[in-house]
Design an enzyme around this catalytic site. Structure first.
Site, short mmCIF file in Angstrom:
data_model
loop_
_atom_site.label_atom_id
_atom_site.label_comp_id
_atom_site.label_asym_id
_atom_site.label_seq_id
_atom_site.Cartn_x
_atom_site.Cartn_y
_atom_site.Cartn_z
N GLY A 83 35.49 9.02 11.73
CA GLY A 83 34.41 7.95 11.61
C GLY A 83 33.84 8.34 10.19
O GLY A 83 33.44 8.93 9.36
N CYS A 117 29.91 16.23 9.37
CA CYS A 117 29.28 14.91 8.19
C CYS A 117 30.15 14.87 7.17
O CYS A 117 29.59 15.53 6.88
CB CYS A 117 27.96 14.65 8.31
SG CYS A 117 27.79 12.71 7.73
N GLU A 165 27.26 7.04 13.24
CA GLU A 165 27.70 6.20 12.39
C GLU A 165 26.70 5.17 12.45
O GLU A 165 26.33 4.53 11.32
CB GLU A 165 29.45 5.63 12.70
CG GLU A 165 30.41 6.01 12.71
CD GLU A 165 30.08 7.12 11.59
OE1 GLU A 165 29.60 6.78 9.83
OE2 GLU A 165 30.97 9.12 11.51
ZN ZN Z 1 28.06 11.44 9.34
#
Ligand code: ZN
Length: 174
Positions: free
Chosen positions: A46, A91, A134
């Site tokens: 993502g 992330c 997200e």
């Molecule tokens: Zn992230």
């Protein structure tokens, strides 16, 4: 298509709240293509526009192992949440760090797809985690914000130390 630079924590730009997209014009369509290229290349499942320094409410995702289920969400709004699930998250803006984050298990989201069609979808499992992660980015939030203060401090210290070491080694290479 072009690969975009991903902002890294603790860039203050990751804290900017993204604006609504009024018109899905050519600029937005190019950005969507570039974001997919950047996400697949990373590789990640993502990517929010905020992470590539584009502060509009747009995210891309693909949690399939074959990278053949691209999902585009413009102006997503979570209408309903249900249940609780804890998952380990990472992330692309905080590479190498992971933490257990508690989020809703199932979410119902309204959004526009890349063509401007209004979609209402229910998300569960990994895609639910990914979409919530997200959308957080679009609001200037990071998965770190969901961790305990102690855990967050540990990661912050470790990133600072890594940075100092990188500066030191780059100096000795000159
Ligand atoms: Zn992230």
């Amino acid at each position: 298509m072009a690969k975009l630079k991903i902002l890294k924590f603790p860039s203050p730009k990751l804290r900017i709240k993204a604006k609504e997209i009024k018109d899905i014009d050519k600029k937005i369509k190019i950005k969507i293509d570039d974001m997919f290229e950047t996400m697949y290349d990373a590789p990640g499942i993502g990517l929010a526009a905020t992470q590539v320094d584009f502060h509009y409410r747009l995210l891309v995702a693909d949690v399939s192992s074959e990278q053949n289920e691209p999902l585009v969400m413009i102006n997503p709004i979570v209408n309903k949440k249900e249940g609780v699930a804890i998952n380990q998250e990472g992330c692309l803006s905080i590479p190498g760090y992971f933490g257990d984050v508690e989020r809703a298990k199932t979410i119902w989201v309204s959004y526009l797809d890349g063509l401007g069609n209004k979609i209402d979808s229910e998300f569960d499992g990994l895609l639910s985690v990914c979409v919530q992660h997200e959308i957080d980015h679009l609001d200037g939030k990071l998965f770190l914000d969901h961790l305990s203060e102690a855990k967050r401090q540990r990661i912050r210290k470790s990133i600072d130390k890594e940075k100092r070491q990188r500066t030191k080694s780059s100096k000795s290479n000159i």
